[in-house]
Design an enzyme around this catalytic site. Structure first.
Site, mmCIF file in Angstrom:
data_model
loop_
_atom_site.group_PDB
_atom_site.id
_atom_site.type_symbol
_atom_site.label_atom_id
_atom_site.label_comp_id
_atom_site.label_asym_id
_atom_site.label_seq_id
_atom_site.Cartn_x
_atom_site.Cartn_y
_atom_site.Cartn_z
ATOM 1 N N GLY A 221 30.292 36.643 9.521
ATOM 2 C CA GLY A 221 29.059 37.456 9.358
ATOM 3 C C GLY A 221 28.119 37.144 10.254
ATOM 4 N N CYS A 329 35.397 68.037 11.344
ATOM 5 C CA CYS A 329 34.842 68.909 10.057
ATOM 6 C C CYS A 329 34.115 68.350 9.038
ATOM 7 C CB CYS A 329 35.833 70.101 9.582
ATOM 8 S SG CYS A 329 36.167 71.313 11.059
ATOM 9 N N GLU A 330 33.012 67.570 9.216
ATOM 10 C CA GLU A 330 32.117 66.955 8.562
ATOM 11 C C GLU A 330 30.795 66.821 9.237
ATOM 12 O OE1 GLU A 330 32.151 65.382 5.262
ATOM 13 O OE2 GLU A 330 33.946 65.585 4.703
ATOM 14 N N TYR A 357 35.670 46.649 14.104
ATOM 15 C CA TYR A 357 35.672 47.903 13.067
ATOM 16 C C TYR A 357 35.438 48.877 13.814
ATOM 17 C CZ TYR A 357 34.622 43.594 10.507
ATOM 18 O OH TYR A 357 34.631 42.147 10.288
#
Ligand SMILES: *Cc1c(COP(=O)(O)O)cnc(C)c1O
Length: 398
Positions: A221, A329-330, A357
């Site tokens: 982290g 398409c978003e 990521y």
């Protein structure tokens, strides 16, 4: 930290095409060296949390520089073994998994952190004292860049809540389980060193209950800067605080300290290169439509993450304001009203900090291909994953 230059990236884009992920092996080496240098005074072992980026060539590089590996699924563990890691250098920190995966991990001989009382009980019944194991505890600490990446708070699914310690102790005693490691991982993007200190305090309270410990595992982290002026976890300060805490504890001073950095090792090593398909000027917004989308880099849409973007085709162009969007398409926005050197169709843009990521969370949404991946090592750019082709979309379909 040195970055690949715009010219290097332009050449790589010309050679391999876009969209393309590019990773700089030297950067990973340098980040690992920062950690080992800072922690040289402690008995510390680093396990690369490979869910950040699992390309087998990255795993091999991680192994070559001497770092161990932490896995979040049995398949990651198998990839790590395939990359050449000896079982003793592989850690499997599981969550919400079927017990059969733990059985498989035992058969592979790797380190395991168990994250539920249920699986701990099954483990105890089957293996008893025979296979040393770690437990993942939930310290009930709120930390991390945002709630989606915060994993140690008192409503998080991760780990066994510390307030259930008595139940853990009963299960351990009943089955005579050999607990060798206590683990916490409170989240991602933690810049405040005190979070780790708090975690250490929680674990130190628990140490006396376990007589066979060989390590304390503080998870990963560490925060990296995503833009200029952004804070980074102060690694030397963290090393100093950790050393002070462990040195002053009668039992802990004899234990190994484990960390599981993912993002810290690979985030800055990665670049996503994409070309401009379409420029669209509207009354209030200047859209730049790319040949990539959140199917390739989901962090901006999923976490509201900021990624620095540059136009490497026109680095001296006048600055203008653009909204950078993908071709999915978003609603698929990478950056809103960002100031960039003038952008034209067919220019190549680079997203920085795309190593962690990035590709790993990519998908074939909209039946689009996943990008290729390139590793730059010793000055040479090598293709380490082919770009998807149409047949890849049909693979497995009947
Ligand atoms: C994801 C994860 C890490 C790594 O987190 P980073 O923010 O990438 O450093 C470490 N340990 C565990 C158990 C994880 O799930």
């Amino acid at each position: 930290m040195s970055k690949l230059t715009a010219d290097q990236l332009k050449n790589i884009a010309a050679k391999f095409g876009t969209p393309l992920y590019v990773y700089d092996a030297n950067y990973i080496t340098a980040q690992y060296a920062k950690l080992t240098a800072a922690f040289a005074g402690s008995n510390t072992t680093f396990f690369y949390a490979c869910k950040a980026l699992t390309n087998i060539n990255i795993l091999k590089h991680i192994k070559a520089i001497g770092c161990n590996v932490d896995c979040s699924s049995i398949n990651e563990a198998k990839l790590a073994l395939l990359a050449g890691f000896e079982a003793g250098r592989v850690l499997y920190t599981s969550n919400s998994i079927h017990f059969s995966e733990i059985e498989e991990a035992v058969s592979l001989g790797i380190h395991i952190n168990i994250d539920s009382i249920s699986n701990l009980e099954k483990f105890g019944k089957k293996y008893g004292h025979g296979y040393p194991v770690g437990i993942r505890l939930r310290p009930n600490i709120m930390a991390g860049g945002n709630l989606k990446i915060s994993t140690g708070h008192d409503k998080s699914k991760f780990g066994i809540p510390v307030d259930q310690l008595n139940e853990v102790l009963e299960v351990v005693a009943e089955n005579n389980i050999h607990i060798q490691n206590l683990h916490i991982h409170t989240g991602s993007d933690i810049k405040d060193v005190e979070v780790f200190v708090k975690g250490i305090e929680v674990l130190f309270d628990i140490i006396p209950h376990f007589k066979e410990l060989s390590s304390i595992d503080l998870g990963g982290g560490f925060k990296v800067p995503y833009k200029t002026g952004d804070a980074e976890t102060d690694i030397p300060l963290l090393a100093q605080k950790v050393k002070e805490a462990f040195d002053s504890h009668p039992v802990a001073k004899g234990l190994q300290i484990w960390f599981e950095p993912g993002k810290f090792l690979v985030s800055g090593s990665g670049y996503l290169l994409a070309d401009v398909n379409v420029m669209k000027e509207t009354a209030n917004t200047n859209f730049v439509g790319l040949n990539t989308g959140f199917n390739h880099l989901i962090r901006p849409m999923f976490y509201d993450a900021y990624h620095e973007i540059k136009n490497i085709s026109n680095p001296a162009g006048p600055e203008k304001t653009y909204t950078i969007v993908g071709n999915i398409c978003e609603t698929d926005t990478f950056a809103t009203d960002r100031s960039l050197n003038e952008i034209r169709e067919d220019d190549t843009l680079v997203f920085y900090n795309a190593g962690a990521y990035g590709f790993e969370m990519s998908s074939n949404f909209n039946s689009r291909h996943k990008p290729a991946e390139v590793l730059v090592k010793d000055g040479e750019a090598i293709l380490i994953r082919k770009r998807d082709v149409f047949e890849d979309l049909l693979r497995g379909q009947l």
